[in-house]
Design a protein around this motif. Structure first.
Motif, short mmCIF file in Angstrom:
data_model
loop_
_atom_site.label_atom_id
_atom_site.label_comp_id
_atom_site.label_asym_id
_atom_site.label_seq_id
_atom_site.Cartn_x
_atom_site.Cartn_y
_atom_site.Cartn_z
N UNK A 166 16.92 36.26 35.89
CA UNK A 166 16.26 36.82 34.78
C UNK A 166 16.27 35.62 33.72
N UNK A 167 17.49 35.25 33.60
CA UNK A 167 17.48 34.12 32.37
C UNK A 167 16.59 32.93 32.61
N UNK A 168 16.80 32.49 34.09
CA UNK A 168 16.04 31.50 34.31
C UNK A 168 14.51 31.63 34.29
N UNK A 169 13.86 32.54 34.53
CA UNK A 169 12.50 32.96 34.53
C UNK A 169 12.07 33.17 32.98
N UNK A 170 12.96 33.55 32.13
CA UNK A 170 12.45 33.98 30.75
C UNK A 170 12.77 32.43 30.02
N UNK A 171 13.59 31.53 30.61
CA UNK A 171 13.68 30.20 29.93
C UNK A 171 12.68 29.32 30.28
N UNK A 172 12.12 29.69 31.35
CA UNK A 172 11.39 28.62 32.13
C UNK A 172 10.04 27.98 31.28
N UNK A 173 9.65 28.61 30.06
CA UNK A 173 8.59 28.14 29.51
C UNK A 173 9.15 27.89 28.09
N UNK A 174 10.40 27.98 27.63
CA UNK A 174 10.92 27.54 26.43
C UNK A 174 11.08 26.27 26.52
N UNK A 197 16.29 22.91 24.51
CA UNK A 197 17.81 23.32 25.22
C UNK A 197 18.27 24.66 24.46
N UNK A 198 19.15 25.16 25.39
CA UNK A 198 19.59 26.57 25.00
C UNK A 198 20.50 26.20 23.40
N UNK A 250 7.17 31.87 23.36
CA UNK A 250 7.92 31.01 24.05
C UNK A 250 8.96 30.06 23.41
#
Lengths: 427, 603
Positions: free
Chosen positions: B424-432, B435-436, B481
């Motif tokens: 879930x995190x990876x999918x939501x971060x995909x277009x960001x 870096x976190x 995003x």
């Protein structure tokens, strides 16, 4: 002056902290690819054929804040022929954009062929790396691992990782497989008091229900005229549907080499003896009328008691299994809930299970000669020093074992019908 | 046409700007005046003559005449003119050298006028009149500050009796005018006879009224304070559901009264100490005589008396002036708005300082655990209080560590995340694109902006902030995003956690340290967080608050001090005061405080 000293100290620490570490290990989550299954086959062009099932999170979690995923598109499968595991990972990263991170690997699949040759060298490589989760499950596939992994297309969940997790813990209520975590599997292959098993899996052979056959079932060897639910190994089940894979039975290992297979029923008895048995739905012939069945929900009531004694040079194994059961179905309509009849049913169940356990143990001692049930672990405590135990050579001695098995079954609950009344047929 | 041409010319060609002289605050002028201020005190002691010399010297040196000095001279001359007749130059020179109340009324009047720079100072009222004592008519004047005094009380209790009652026959053999006035003519409850002029001025500055009578070298001051103040309201920063709902206001005596109202103990001492050389802000040092450790009281008094500043406005300033370690993140003095909290801490042997003009009372010494407590904890039954404490402590831990943990886990320890969540995190971060670390800093700063703006925003615009904050920063940031939705949750939980910190100062401290943990986590993951916790632990354990280890009773462990620290035992088990406070009397209730239970058994 003192103040400046303090401030420069802080600055020095901060600079060193950031410059020297430089976020060395830091990787963003979305910069990595997470395989969830890893398969090993004999390679054709090279030593090893490695198959990776890599999750595609955007399809699993839906991305864009919803949308829902698709189980089939949730993974992508890649295969590579390679000399070793890690060289294979490097080869894969020549075309996979994201660095492979194995920390979420759920299943490690060995093909039967490679398991027969021995899996120790691969196990060592995996255990040494901290990325491999100790709780990844070890599976032996009767078909090539590549075929098996490609056939995994979960329908009930979008996340294939969850599919593996749930499927491989189903033994808790079916009794047809077991918990073979990588770390335990590895320890057992190296142990001289217990030997390893791995879950047996296969791709179904039937396309439609017309082709069903029970020829490959093991019921004939057990002297039955019809197969019970446990008389199958993975791949032999008469089943069809969109879910193509089956997980049933165990692959028995001697060290790192596979030596044989157990079917579902034998797996249950293995669980009972090893002590991992939890519960299952258990079918047996009615003691009063072998044409009809009685179905019980059998549960573990207490820990299995195991003991080993040496009679001369031969070990004698004692085991007592404590079970309790709920009645689920009495097809004939006999009133087994009755105080007089319940002990009869209990005794019949005990005898039925005991016969099965004896057959399984016989196979374990005489055919495979591997102590997968942990009798050796029990007996190890009788030795004062490690050298004594090593010289004793249990795994060889096990092959000459005798045994005495005792099963204790208590029927506890009849379900919602407290008194069975036979059907009444009017004239 | 020519006109148009010249206009165009004017537009495009350079014209020398007209010279306008604007006011510019020159540096040396202000410096002079400030140094003049310093000199003033000493000059007053030395006398007028030396001061004139000084003025000449200083004016020679700097070449600028100070405005203050000039005003003073003008004031002095004015008063000479108004007083006129019997005053000569010598007399006016004596005035600024005066320290005691003079027998001559005119001297006193001149002194007061100079002191208050009358008539420039408009809110100082001097009322001259005559009184008759034993047939003699004596000129008198009163002086007070308009707006700080209650004019009704002034009229009824000071002016009326002096002007009217003095005409009545007084049956007293005493012929001393001062005594007669005190005993018969001033029917006010707080009259003080003072001889020092500075005392009179201090009293007038604090809303009193000075009465000068001709012929006696004493002055009377009456407490006729009547300034407007807030009424007693609910404490805004420390709300409770169960418990008293009164909060302090800005008036010193109201506040001390609120505390005394709860304690009703004659051993409760309220010492008066004024802080601030010019403001002379009255502070009240409160403690219970036979409980609080004497050396603690002495230390607090020593620190209070050792403050040399001009003005003190709020207890927040006082806190910074007397705390042990100004660089420590956590507050070492507890500031509370609740009288009941102060009272309960006084009974433990702590010391409180009430500052005039501040609704926050300082209580010291304070340990870190005190900052986790709310007054409600002791009013609620102990299971509820304990649940609240556990929730509060975990909320505080969240507010401190959650963003750091998120960074550490997502950049270093991905194996810790449940696989579903990872995807879930990876999918939501995909277009960001960030870096976190950057992502979380953006959101944390955005949240801090909202917080700060929320405090400063004018009331009618409050709802705008909610829309901007909630909608734009939350939803739109995700839609654009810029951040991932999971991060919003992290920031939100952190924010809510920090609101659960019962002490506002500690909330600030943890908000700052939170960022340190974010950076530590970004550089070294859990190792960084562990190092941070270790250093913070060292920092806190090594600090002290008024001689008491800040982390007591955890580090160092003290005897039997844990009845009401992290968790709370039932109230009847809290028999002793915290050991580390070294109170004079360590036991706060009898061994069996629920005596009736024993009585029940006897029957």
């Amino acid at each position: 002056m003192k103040k400046y000293k303090f401030i420069s100290f802080i600055i020095a620490i901060v600079l060193q902290g950031t410059m020297l570490t430089g976020c060395y290990d830091a990787r963003e989550i979305d910069d990595m690819a997470y395989p969830i299954a890893l398969g090993f086959d004999k390679g054709e062009s090279n030593e090893l054929r490695m198959t990776l099932q890599i999750a595609v999170p955007v399809n699993i979690a839906g991305g864009e804040g919803g949308g829902g995923g698709d189980g089939e598109k949730g993974v992508t499968v890649v295969t590579v022929d390679t000399p070793s595991i890690y060289s294979g990972l490097s080869m894969l990263n020549t075309f996979l954009s994201k660095q492979i991170n194995l920390s979420h690997l759920k299943a490690i699949v060995f093909s039967k062929e490679i398991a027969m040759e021995g899996v120790s060298k691969y196990l060592h490589a995996m255990i040494r790396n901290r990325e491999f989760r100790p709780n990844a499950r070890v599976i032996v596939s009767r078909c090539p691992a590549e075929e098996f992994i490609s056939a995994v297309k979960p329908k009930l969940e979008t996340n294939p990782a969850k599919y593996y997790e749930l499927l491989l813990s189903a033994y808790k209520y079916t009794g047809f497989s077991t918990d073979t975590q990588l770390i335990g599997f590895y320890h057992k292959t190296e142990s001289d008091s217990i030997q390893a098993v791995a879950v047996l899996a296969d791709v179904s052979e039937y396309e439609s229900s017309d082709e069903f056959s029970i020829d490959s079932s093991t019921y004939k060897q057990k002297g039955r005229s019809y197969p019970l639910e446990g008389d199958f190994k993975a791949g032999d089940l008469p089943k069809t549907g969109e879910l193509n894979i089956e997980v049933m039975g165990l692959a028995v290992f001697n060290g790192g080499k596979m030596v044989g297979e157990l079917d579902g029923e034998e797996t249950t008895y293995h669980l009972m003896l090893e002590g991992k048995f939890k519960s299952m739905l258990f079918t047996m012939p009615d003691p009063m009328d072998s044409e009809n069945f009685i179905v019980l929900n059998i549960m573990k009531s207490r820990k299995t008691k195991k003991k080993v004694e040496m009679h001369g040079d031969k070990p004698k194994l004692y085991a007592k299994v404590f079970l309790e059961g709920d009645i689920l179905s009495i097809q004939k309509g006999t009133n087994y809930e009755n105080e007089k009849n319940t002990p009869m049913l209990e005794e019949a169940t005990e005898i039925f299970i005991k016969e099965g356990v004896i057959k399984y143990l016989d196979k374990s001692i005489n055919v495979f000669g591997t102590d997968t049930n942990g009798f050796g672990k029990q007996y190890k405590s009788k030795f004062l020093t490690w050298n004594d135990w090593e010289q004793f050579d249990w795994l060889t001695k096990y092959k000459q074992s005798n045994y005495e098995i005792d099963i204790d079954v208590n029927i506890r609950r009849p379900g919602l019908i407290t008194k069975t009344v036979p059907e009444v047929i009017g004239n | 046409m020519a006109d148009f041409k010249s206009k165009l010319k004017g537009l495009f060609f350079f014209k020398e700007p007209e010279k306008i002289e604007k006011f510019i605050l020159k540096e040396n002028e202000s410096r002079n005046s400030s140094s003049e201020n310093k000199e003033k005190d000493s000059e007053e002691r030395e006398g007028r003559t030396s001061r004139d010399n000084n003025n000449k010297e200083s004016s020679k040196k700097r070449g600028v005449k100070t405005p203050i000095a000039r005003i003073k001279q003008v004031g002095a001359k004015d008063e000479e003119k108004s007083e006129g007749s019997d005053e000569d130059d010598k007399g006016s020179k004596d005035i600024s050298g005066m320290t005691k109340v003079s027998k001559k009324l005119s001297d006193n009047l001149a002194y007061i006028k100079e002191k208050y720079t009358i008539p420039v100072n408009s809110d100082i009222v001097i009322r001259e009149f005559n009184i008759t004592v034993k047939g003699k008519t004596i000129p008198t004047f009163i002086v007070f500050i308009d707006g700080m005094t209650d004019t009704k009380v002034l009229d009824l209790a000071i002016l009326q009796p002096l002007m009217l009652l003095s005409n009545m026959e007084i049956k007293d053999d005493d012929n001393e005018v001062g005594n007669i006035i005190r005993d018969h003519l001033l029917p006010h409850n707080q009259i003080q006879i003072v001889t020092e002029l500075s005392d009179v001025v201090d009293d007038i500055n604090f809303g009193g009224c000075g009465v000068f009578v001709d012929g006696i070298d004493k002055a009377f001051t009456a407490d006729v304070k009547g300034w407007k103040s807030r009424s007693i309201e609910r404490p805004n920063t420390e709300m409770v559901i169960r418990g008293p709902q009164e909060g302090f206001n800005e008036i010193l005596r109201t506040n001390t009264g609120l505390i005394r109202k709860i304690l009703k103990d004659e051993d409760l001492i309220a010492e008066n100490i004024s802080v601030g050389r010019r403001s002379k802000t009255p502070c009240s040092l409160m403690y219970i005589k036979d409980i609080a450790n004497e050396s603690l009281v002495n230390e607090v008094r020593r620190r209070l008396e050792g403050i040399k500043i001009d003005y003190l406005f709020d207890s927040g300033e006082l806190e910074q002036l007397i705390e042990d370690n100004p660089y420590l993140a956590a507050p070492q003095i507890l500031a509370t708005e609740r009288p009941d909290r102060v009272a309960s801490m006084l009974t433990e042997g702590k010391v409180a300082i009430v500052v005039q003009g501040s609704p926050f009372v300082l209580v010291m010494p304070t340990t870190h655990i005190d900052l986790f407590h709310t007054p409600e904890d002791s009013y609620l039954r102990f299971p509820y209080a304990n649940m609240l404490r556990i929730i509060r402590i975990s909320a505080i831990a969240m507010s401190l560590l959650l963003p750091g943990f998120y960074i550490a886990i997502t950049t270093f320890h991905q194996e810790m995340i449940p696989t579903d969540l990872l995807f879930a995190i990876e999918a939501s971060r995909e277009k960001v694109p960030f870096p976190s670390l950057v992502e979380i800093l953006i959101m944390e700063f955005a949240f801090e902006f909202i917080r700060e703006a929320g405090v400063r925003i004018p009331g009618p615009l409050g709802s705008t902030l909610g829309i901007i904050g909630g909608l734009i920063l939350g939803q739109a940031a995700v839609a654009a995003n810029i951040v991932s939705p999971i991060l919003i949750i992290i920031v939100a939980v952190t924010g809510i956690g920090s609101f659960a910190v019962p002490n506002f100062s500690l909330g600030y401290a943890y908000r700052i340290i939170k960022f340190v943990y974010i950076f530590l986590a970004a550089t070294a993951g859990f190792l960084g967080i562990a190092i941070g916790l270790f250093l913070q632990g060292l920092w806190l354990t090594s600090s002290k608050s008024f001689g008491i280890p800040f982390m007591a009773p955890i580090a160092p462990v003290t005897n039997g001090g844990l009845t009401d620290q992290i968790l709370r035992t039932p109230i009847w088990k809290q028999e002793k005061r915290p050991d580390f406070l070294n109170a004079k009397n360590n036991r706060k209730q009898e061994h069996f405080s629920r005596k009736w239970v024993q009585d029940d058994k006897k029957k």
